[in-house]
Design an enzyme around this catalytic site. Structure first.
Site, PDB file in Angstrom:
ATOM      1  CE1 TYR A  55      -2.739  -3.128   0.460  1.00 44.45           C
ATOM      2  CE2 TYR A  55      -3.493  -2.349   2.730  1.00 44.45           C
ATOM      3  CZ  TYR A  55      -3.713  -3.258   1.823  1.00 44.45           C
ATOM      4  OH  TYR A  55      -4.545  -4.387   1.821  1.00 44.45           O
ATOM      5  CD  GLN A 190      -6.727  -8.883   4.773  1.00 41.14           C
ATOM      6  OE1 GLN A 190      -6.877  -7.951   3.889  1.00 41.14           O
ATOM      7  NE2 GLN A 190      -6.103  -8.726   6.072  1.00 41.14           N
ATOM      8  CG  LEU A 219     -17.795  -1.817   2.579  1.00 45.70           C
ATOM      9  CD1 LEU A 219     -17.440  -0.476   3.302  1.00 45.70           C
ATOM     10  CD2 LEU A 219     -19.261  -2.434   3.594  1.00 45.70           C
ATOM     11  CG  PHE A 272      -9.235   7.240   2.892  1.00 43.43           C
ATOM     12  CD1 PHE A 272      -9.193   6.208   3.824  1.00 43.43           C
ATOM     13  CD2 PHE A 272      -8.038   7.442   2.238  1.00 43.43           C
ATOM     14  CE1 PHE A 272      -8.163   5.171   3.995  1.00 43.43           C
ATOM     15  CE2 PHE A 272      -7.026   6.448   2.346  1.00 43.43           C
ATOM     16  CZ  PHE A 272      -6.975   5.631   3.065  1.00 43.43           C
TER      17      PHE A 272
END
Length: 323
Positions: A55, A190, A219, A272
């Site tokens: 990331y 995960q 989501l 965010f």
């Protein structure tokens, strides 16, 4: 105990908060946004923060965590922080240096969870996805069990409290579980998991082995063209999820998150936006009756947003198997 801080036991005796804050953002989003959002998340009550070398935001996320420790909001032991080993560091001798690199960026002494991000090894080097002159990813050949032994050493050295995997299928999990001389089994796997890809069979397998399933893209995923097909359906616009949101007076996102918690899955919520971050933590304030869970189950269509096309053709590409 505040329901916000609900945790489940991992097979090694540590505990993982059932709701996590995901920090991934597309390349064009300034890294400073990850710092601001992580601070907001901790203030809102998130205690589980998920990031990764891939990331490229661990400096900012680490700064956010340390500033919330410095101002007395949390102690280090209140925070459960996950980092991930990227594909270019699968060679056993590269595993610990990569974790140490993450720790240096974070300015932390240990991570709570270190996971193998993806089962496919790529050629070591500075490029995240090394490619040949035709733009094809350059694969590396590394025994996943050798990588795992190096992960075990990171746990023994106290650099990671727990170790796990990500994006592994059943066959790959079994390779590690059946490894002669296995010291620690993966505490978690995960994977992408949401109502369109509910991972029922993988969930059942993981539960049978004492492995916690952690859901990313819960989501429905970001819409970054490099990673996600632009014609993909938008999960949170699904009419059935919308109807349940109306019925329970919650947002569609909360319905999608609650669904996972009630299946015994640890779920990551990525946003965010301050309003949504604060909304997502309200997932503990309501329950879905079993008939609503069944309605959401019926949405499963084995649809994957994150297909990781860079790794197609790799012997360890995980998504060719049924689960």
């Amino acid at each position: 105990m505040d329901p916000k801080f609900q945790r489940v036991a991992l097979s090694d005796g540590h505990f993982i908060p059932v709701l996590g804050f995901g920090t991934y953002a597309p390349e064009e989003v300034p890294k400073s946004k990850a710092m601001e959002a992580t601070k907001i998340a901790i203030d809102a009550g998130f205690r589980h923060i998920d990031s990764a070398y891939f990331y490229k935001n661990e400096k900012e996320v680490g700064l956010a965590i340390r500033s919330k420790i410095a101002d007395g909001t949390v102690k280090r032991e209140d925070i459960f922080y996950t980092s991930k080993l990227w594909c270019t560091f699968h060679r056993p001798e590269l595993v610990r240096p990569s974790l140490e690199d993450s720790l240096k960026n974070l300015q932390l002494d240990y991570v709570d969870l270190y996971i193998i991000h993806f089962p496919t090894a790529l050629k070591p080097g500075v490029e995240i996805i090394p490619t040949d002159e035709h733009g094809k990813a350059i694969f590396d050949t590394v025994d996943i069990c050798a990588t795992w032994e190096a992960m075990e050493k990171c746990k023994d050295a106290g650099l990671a409290k727990s170790i796990g995997v990500s994006n592994f299928n059943r066959r790959q999990l079994e390779m590690i579980l059946n490894k002669p001389g296995l010291k620690y089994k993966p505490v978690c796997n995960q994977v992408e998991c949401h109502p369109y890809l509910n991972q029922g069979k993988l969930l059942e397998f993981c539960k049978s082995k004492g492995i916690v399933l952690v859901a990313y893209s819960a989501l429905g995923s970001h819409r970054e063209p490099e990673w996600v097909d632009q014609s993909a359906p938008v999960l949170l616009e699904d009419p059935l999820i919308g109807a349940l949101a109306k019925k329970h007076q919650q947002t569609p996102a909360l319905i999608a998150l609650r669904y996972q918690l009630q299946r015994g899955i640890v779920v990551l919520a990525k946003s965010f936006t301050e309003k949504r971050i604060k909304e997502n933590i309200q997932v503990f304030e309501f329950q879905l009756p079993s008939e609503d869970m069944k309605v959401i189950d019926s949405l499963n269509r084995n649809f994957r947003y994150v297909t990781a096309d860079f790794a197609i053709g790799h012997p360890n590409y995980p998504f060719s198997d049924e689960y």
